[in-house]
Design a protein around this motif. Structure first.
Motif, short mmCIF file in Angstrom:
data_model
loop_
_atom_site.label_atom_id
_atom_site.label_comp_id
_atom_site.label_asym_id
_atom_site.label_seq_id
_atom_site.Cartn_x
_atom_site.Cartn_y
_atom_site.Cartn_z
N VAL B 241 55.25 28.51 42.88
CA VAL B 241 55.70 26.66 43.76
C VAL B 241 55.62 25.58 43.15
O VAL B 241 56.52 24.55 43.50
CB VAL B 241 54.84 26.52 45.28
N PRO B 242 55.22 26.09 41.35
CA PRO B 242 55.69 24.67 40.30
C PRO B 242 56.80 24.60 39.96
O PRO B 242 57.23 23.36 39.87
CB PRO B 242 54.82 25.38 39.33
N THR B 243 57.83 25.41 40.68
CA THR B 243 59.32 25.76 40.33
C THR B 243 59.63 25.07 41.53
O THR B 243 60.75 24.51 42.08
CB THR B 243 59.67 26.13 39.89
N ALA B 244 59.25 24.68 42.61
CA ALA B 244 60.23 24.94 43.79
C ALA B 244 59.37 23.25 44.45
O ALA B 244 60.76 22.41 44.97
CB ALA B 244 59.22 25.34 45.40
N TYR B 252 60.91 28.87 33.83
CA TYR B 252 58.94 29.17 34.17
C TYR B 252 59.56 30.19 35.66
O TYR B 252 58.43 31.15 35.80
CB TYR B 252 58.61 28.05 34.59
N GLY B 253 59.56 29.58 36.73
CA GLY B 253 60.13 30.34 37.75
C GLY B 253 60.08 31.73 37.97
O GLY B 253 59.96 32.81 38.65
N VAL B 254 61.35 31.57 36.79
CA VAL B 254 61.80 33.65 37.12
C VAL B 254 60.89 34.12 36.10
O VAL B 254 60.79 34.84 36.86
CB VAL B 254 63.19 33.57 36.08
N LEU B 259 56.10 38.22 37.02
CA LEU B 259 54.67 38.09 37.16
C LEU B 259 54.56 38.48 38.22
O LEU B 259 53.53 39.32 38.70
CB LEU B 259 54.30 37.60 36.26
N GLY B 260 54.28 38.12 39.59
CA GLY B 260 54.02 38.05 41.01
C GLY B 260 54.64 39.65 41.29
O GLY B 260 53.56 39.95 41.90
N LEU B 261 55.76 39.48 41.28
CA LEU B 261 55.88 41.29 41.60
C LEU B 261 55.37 42.45 40.92
O LEU B 261 55.43 43.96 41.91
CB LEU B 261 58.07 41.52 41.26
N ILE B 262 55.34 42.26 39.56
CA ILE B 262 54.32 43.42 39.16
C ILE B 262 53.11 42.93 39.44
O ILE B 262 52.43 44.20 40.13
CB ILE B 262 54.33 42.87 37.46
N PHE B 263 52.70 41.97 39.65
CA PHE B 263 51.08 41.81 40.63
C PHE B 263 50.78 42.90 41.80
O PHE B 263 50.04 43.55 42.00
CB PHE B 263 50.46 40.32 40.64
N ILE B 264 52.09 42.54 42.91
CA ILE B 264 52.38 42.75 43.60
C ILE B 264 52.43 44.77 43.81
O ILE B 264 52.08 45.02 44.17
CB ILE B 264 53.53 42.67 44.64
N TRP B 265 53.43 45.15 42.71
CA TRP B 265 53.19 46.10 42.19
C TRP B 265 51.92 46.75 42.30
O TRP B 265 51.94 48.02 42.00
CB TRP B 265 54.45 46.70 41.27
N TYR B 266 51.23 46.34 41.01
CA TYR B 266 50.07 46.98 41.17
C TYR B 266 49.09 46.99 41.72
O TYR B 266 47.79 47.88 42.00
CB TYR B 266 49.13 46.06 39.39
N LEU B 292 45.70 39.37 32.61
CA LEU B 292 46.57 38.47 31.84
C LEU B 292 47.23 37.94 32.29
O LEU B 292 48.13 37.16 32.09
CB LEU B 292 47.39 40.49 31.37
N TYR B 293 47.67 37.92 34.09
CA TYR B 293 48.63 37.41 35.10
C TYR B 293 48.72 35.63 34.78
O TYR B 293 48.91 35.19 34.43
CB TYR B 293 48.63 38.00 36.36
N LEU B 294 46.68 35.46 35.25
CA LEU B 294 45.83 34.73 34.92
C LEU B 294 46.22 34.09 33.45
O LEU B 294 47.20 32.25 33.75
CB LEU B 294 44.58 34.49 35.76
N PHE B 295 46.62 33.74 33.19
CA PHE B 295 46.08 33.80 31.53
C PHE B 295 48.03 34.01 30.82
O PHE B 295 48.08 33.01 31.00
CB PHE B 295 46.19 34.94 30.48
N ALA B 296 48.82 34.28 31.43
CA ALA B 296 50.65 34.33 31.84
C ALA B 296 50.98 33.45 32.36
O ALA B 296 51.55 32.48 31.37
CB ALA B 296 51.15 35.73 31.98
N ILE B 297 50.41 33.33 33.07
CA ILE B 297 51.38 31.92 33.99
C ILE B 297 50.17 30.72 34.42
O ILE B 297 51.49 29.59 33.96
CB ILE B 297 50.51 32.02 35.46
N PHE B 298 49.37 30.17 33.73
CA PHE B 298 49.11 28.68 32.44
C PHE B 298 49.56 29.04 31.68
O PHE B 298 49.58 27.63 31.24
CB PHE B 298 47.39 28.64 33.05
N SER B 299 49.18 29.86 30.92
CA SER B 299 49.96 29.58 29.57
C SER B 299 51.87 29.68 29.39
O SER B 299 52.27 28.10 29.10
CB SER B 299 50.42 31.07 28.66
N ALA B 300 52.49 30.08 30.45
CA ALA B 300 53.87 29.64 30.65
C ALA B 300 53.51 27.82 31.36
O ALA B 300 54.82 28.16 30.97
CB ALA B 300 54.68 30.71 31.79
N LEU B 301 53.09 27.95 32.37
CA LEU B 301 53.40 26.42 32.57
C LEU B 301 52.76 25.50 31.31
O LEU B 301 53.75 24.26 31.41
CB LEU B 301 52.47 26.42 33.48
N MET B 302 51.82 26.04 30.58
CA MET B 302 51.94 25.11 29.51
C MET B 302 52.65 24.78 28.55
O MET B 302 53.60 23.55 28.08
CB MET B 302 50.54 25.21 28.77
#
Lengths: 46, 318
Positions: B241-244, B252-254, B259-266, B292-302
């Motif tokens: 949504v931040p990209t949208a 970042y969106g990609v 990451l989201g798809l991997i999260f769903i896969w797990y 890992l997901y949460l750290f990666a998402i917020f790191s990527a945003l920053m």
């Protein structure tokens, strides 16, 4: 007057707590001092 | 400082208890691992926010948010000492281990709560202080005292407490709340259920033994697994949504989408896990990946925001 004698473990833990409390208080003093300087300097700029 | 407490005396009347609690034990009350996540997401909120904050003021804001979060952890440990003593994951915490008395933890938590909120209000602004006070109240009273032992939706609603820090960080810089900060809030809010239910699945017996109505114990494994997938999908959607909304780049969106798809896969791995699986490996993997997901998402945003800022500055210079 009856006195309590601390065991070595109790003395050690008390010393540790005292040092930690001292460090925290010193940190607060430094933080308030620096924040005051920052706020004053910002006020001067404005 | 010698902590003497004659209310908890064991033995004859007039006996006193001399504390052997170390500074580290008190630090453990602050739940340092949770605190590190709070610091990180609050920092992300501050970095992402438009405007400028003096580094010293920003540091004090992060410190207050961290201490406030720690204080709510201490209040949680005070109230939950009875069930912590029974669960293997929490039996070694300072109160059940007998290192710190419940009353000491309560006083410690309340003192730190008051100090962190007041200092944040005086030094930064009162909106962020109000949000921090609400977060502490929400975690200690709404979640710990009320929801945790009364509904299997406990961590869905209680997860809001862990999601507020980026919003507080944002408010510390801007003095307000906006759509962007609500999106940052929603990322952690929607991420919390799959994260905690994955843990609840492989710690089901622990929660069952103490009567905490976690989703797997109350509604069963099948319902929990379905709910995990639903929330994982929602988390993946909110991640992009931040990209949208235009406050993060397409790169970042990609990244967030992958990451989201991997999260769903797990989460689908957990869904496919046979009922009564003793090892619960997919649930453990999802739990590890969620962190890992949460750290990666917020790191990527920053990183994305910093790159965009530098790019803009370079463009102006040219």
């Amino acid at each position: 007057m009856e006195l309590l004698t601390l065991t070595p473990a109790q003395k050690k833990s008390r010393r540790g707590r005292n040092i930690a409390l001292g460090v925290v208080l010193f940190g607060l003093v430094v933080a308030f001092y620096v924040v005051t300087l920052v706020k004053f300097s910002n006020g001067m700029v404005q | 400082m010698t902590v003497i407490d004659n209310h908890e005396a064991i033995g004859s009347e007039g006996a006193v208890r001399l504390s052997e609690a170390t500074a580290r034990d008190f630090f453990e009350l602050l739940k340092p691992r949770v605190m590190s996540l709070v610091v990180f997401t609050a920092l992300a909120g501050m970095v992402m926010a438009p405007g400028h904050i003096h580094p010293v003021i920003g540091f004090i804001a992060i410190l207050c948010i961290a201490v406030g979060a720690g204080a709510s952890g201490a209040l949680n440990m005070w109230y939950d000492a009875d069930i912590d003593a029974v669960m293997t994951r929490t039996a070694s915490r300072p109160i059940p281990a007998g290192k710190i008395l419940p009353g000491e933890a309560l006083a410690f938590g309340l003192t730190l709560s008051a100090f962190s909120v007041c200092i944040l209000g005086v030094v930064v602004n009162w909106l962020s202080a109000g949000l921090l006070a609400f977060t502490i109240f929400f975690y200690a009273v709404i979640y710990t005292i009320w929801l945790k032992r009364s509904t299997p939706q406990n961590i869905v609603i209680g997860g809001a407490a862990g999601a507020f820090p980026p919003m507080i960080g944002w408010a510390a810089v801007t003095g307000g709340v906006s759509v962007e900060s609500i999106v940052l809030f929603l990322i952690t809010f929607l991420w919390t259920p799959p994260h905690f239910w994955a843990l609840a699945l492989f710690k089901m017996r622990d929660y069952g033994a103490v009567g905490v109505p976690m989703m797997p114990n109350v509604c069963g494994e099948a319902v929990t697994k379905t709910q995990i997938v639903i929330y994982a999908v929602l988390t993946a959607i909110i991640g992009v949504v931040p990209t949208a909304l235009g406050f993060a780049s397409t790169v970042y969106g990609v990244f967030a989408a992958v990451l989201g798809l991997i999260f769903i896969w797990y989460s689908l791995g957990v869904h496919r896990m046979p009922e009564g699986d003793a090892r619960m490996l997919p649930a453990k993997k999802l739990f590890a990946f969620s962190i890992l997901y949460l750290f990666a998402i917020f790191s990527a945003l920053m990183i994305d925001h910093l790159v965009a800022t530098l790019w803009l500055a370079a463009g102006k210079a040219v």
